[in-house]
Write a protein that holds these residues in place. Structure first.
Motif, PDB file in Angstrom:
ATOM      1  N   HIS A  52     -21.825   6.205 -57.625  1.00 51.00           N
ATOM      2  CA  HIS A  52     -21.623   5.092 -56.693  1.00 51.00           C
ATOM      3  C   HIS A  52     -22.609   5.168 -55.530  1.00 51.00           C
ATOM      4  O   HIS A  52     -23.130   4.135 -55.095  1.00 51.00           O
ATOM      5  CB  HIS A  52     -20.177   5.070 -56.197  1.00 51.00           C
ATOM      6  CG  HIS A  52     -19.222   4.564 -57.220  1.00 51.00           C
ATOM      7  ND1 HIS A  52     -18.881   3.237 -57.338  1.00 51.00           N
ATOM      8  CD2 HIS A  52     -18.573   5.205 -58.224  1.00 51.00           C
ATOM      9  CE1 HIS A  52     -18.050   3.082 -58.348  1.00 51.00           C
ATOM     10  NE2 HIS A  52     -17.840   4.266 -58.899  1.00 51.00           N
ATOM     11  N   PRO A 114     -10.910   9.266 -52.788  1.00 51.65           N
ATOM     12  CA  PRO A 114     -10.917   8.391 -53.962  1.00 51.65           C
ATOM     13  C   PRO A 114     -10.788   9.130 -55.291  1.00 51.65           C
ATOM     14  O   PRO A 114     -10.799   8.506 -56.347  1.00 51.65           O
ATOM     15  CB  PRO A 114     -12.307   7.740 -53.860  1.00 51.65           C
ATOM     16  CG  PRO A 114     -13.149   8.833 -53.297  1.00 51.65           C
ATOM     17  CD  PRO A 114     -12.249   9.531 -52.294  1.00 51.65           C
ATOM     18  N   ALA A 119     -12.612   3.259 -59.760  1.00 51.35           N
ATOM     19  CA  ALA A 119     -13.965   3.088 -59.239  1.00 51.35           C
ATOM     20  C   ALA A 119     -13.979   2.355 -57.906  1.00 51.35           C
ATOM     21  O   ALA A 119     -14.829   2.631 -57.055  1.00 51.35           O
ATOM     22  CB  ALA A 119     -14.826   2.344 -60.253  1.00 51.35           C
ATOM     23  N   ASP A 120     -13.041   1.429 -57.699  1.00 49.92           N
ATOM     24  CA  ASP A 120     -13.009   0.683 -56.442  1.00 49.92           C
ATOM     25  C   ASP A 120     -12.830   1.608 -55.237  1.00 49.92           C
ATOM     26  O   ASP A 120     -13.313   1.317 -54.150  1.00 49.92           O
ATOM     27  CB  ASP A 120     -11.870  -0.340 -56.450  1.00 49.92           C
ATOM     28  CG  ASP A 120     -12.125  -1.489 -57.405  1.00 49.92           C
ATOM     29  OD1 ASP A 120     -13.268  -1.625 -57.906  1.00 49.92           O
ATOM     30  OD2 ASP A 120     -11.169  -2.248 -57.655  1.00 49.92           O
ATOM     31  N   GLY A 121     -12.134   2.725 -55.436  1.00 45.76           N
ATOM     32  CA  GLY A 121     -11.926   3.667 -54.335  1.00 45.76           C
ATOM     33  C   GLY A 121     -13.225   4.269 -53.824  1.00 45.76           C
ATOM     34  O   GLY A 121     -13.398   4.459 -52.625  1.00 45.76           O
ATOM     35  N   ASP A 123     -16.210   2.824 -53.977  1.00 49.63           N
ATOM     36  CA  ASP A 123     -16.903   1.764 -53.241  1.00 49.63           C
ATOM     37  C   ASP A 123     -16.283   1.555 -51.871  1.00 49.63           C
ATOM     38  O   ASP A 123     -16.989   1.355 -50.881  1.00 49.63           O
ATOM     39  CB  ASP A 123     -16.899   0.463 -54.041  1.00 49.63           C
ATOM     40  CG  ASP A 123     -17.869   0.510 -55.209  1.00 49.63           C
ATOM     41  OD1 ASP A 123     -18.949   1.135 -55.068  1.00 49.63           O
ATOM     42  OD2 ASP A 123     -17.553  -0.082 -56.257  1.00 49.63           O
ATOM     43  N   HIS A 124     -14.948   1.602 -51.803  1.00 49.24           N
ATOM     44  CA  HIS A 124     -14.261   1.458 -50.511  1.00 49.24           C
ATOM     45  C   HIS A 124     -14.660   2.591 -49.560  1.00 49.24           C
ATOM     46  O   HIS A 124     -14.923   2.350 -48.379  1.00 49.24           O
ATOM     47  CB  HIS A 124     -12.745   1.432 -50.732  1.00 49.24           C
ATOM     48  CG  HIS A 124     -11.960   1.323 -49.476  1.00 49.24           C
ATOM     49  ND1 HIS A 124     -12.018   0.232 -48.635  1.00 49.24           N
ATOM     50  CD2 HIS A 124     -11.090   2.194 -48.900  1.00 49.24           C
ATOM     51  CE1 HIS A 124     -11.224   0.429 -47.598  1.00 49.24           C
ATOM     52  NE2 HIS A 124     -10.645   1.612 -47.735  1.00 49.24           N
ATOM     53  N   ASP A 127     -18.069   1.877 -48.244  1.00 47.12           N
ATOM     54  CA  ASP A 127     -18.013   0.820 -47.228  1.00 47.12           C
ATOM     55  C   ASP A 127     -17.588   1.390 -45.878  1.00 47.12           C
ATOM     56  O   ASP A 127     -18.204   1.115 -44.841  1.00 47.12           O
ATOM     57  CB  ASP A 127     -17.032  -0.283 -47.633  1.00 47.12           C
ATOM     58  CG  ASP A 127     -17.496  -1.110 -48.822  1.00 47.12           C
ATOM     59  OD1 ASP A 127     -18.713  -1.109 -49.132  1.00 47.12           O
ATOM     60  OD2 ASP A 127     -16.628  -1.754 -49.445  1.00 47.12           O
TER      61      ASP A 127
END
Length: 145
Positions: A52, A114, A119-121, A123-124, A127
């Motif tokens: 990521h 995460p 996978a969203d974790g 990216d979060h 961010d």
């Protein structure tokens, strides 16, 4: 000036401690060296963290965590905890005269782990880290001006 150290990553949090904050103010760019500390001494970041991060232009393959050392409180200008639990542990271990060197990211940003999520974790987390590191770089640039 000493180095910057982010402290005590969990398995997925290691990513956060290894990002180097970048901030552009006209032609000026502020970069701070970042080190990771934690129980995963000499381990590379989780493969998902690396994947990521790479998609956003961060290369972490040569980074390694290490345990926090007692002299780190003297050696580094800033120790950034990723969450309130890490902040408490850093404050517990830090000499009273050096407590001012310990904080969360500006805005009291806390970085979730995460590792056990999807996978969203990751990216979060990126961010949050980019936002917090941008604010940290703005503060550093203001102090250096």
């Amino acid at each position: 000036m000493g180095e910057s150290l982010a402290a005590d990553p969990g398995p997925g949090r290691q990513l956060g401690q290894l990002l180097q904050p970048r901030h552009r103010d006209g032609a000026q760019e502020v970069r701070a060296p970042v080190r990771a500390s934690g129980s995963r001494d000499n381990r590379a970041p989780d493969d998902r963290s690396q994947d990521h991060a790479r998609r956003r232009g961060y290369e972490l393959c040569d980074q390694r965590a290490r345990a926090l050392r007692p002299d780190d409180f003297e050696r580094f200008d800033l120790l950034v905890a990723m969450d309130a639990g890490h902040l408490r542990e850093l404050r517990r271990r830090c000499p009273a005269a050096l407590q001012h060197k310990i904080s969360l990211l500006p805005g009291e940003i806390q970085i979730p782990d995460p590792y056990y999520g999807g996978a969203d974790g990751f990216d979060h987390v990126l961010d949050l880290l980019e936002s917090g590191c941008a604010r940290l770089a703005q503060i550093a640039a203001g102090r250096l001006a």
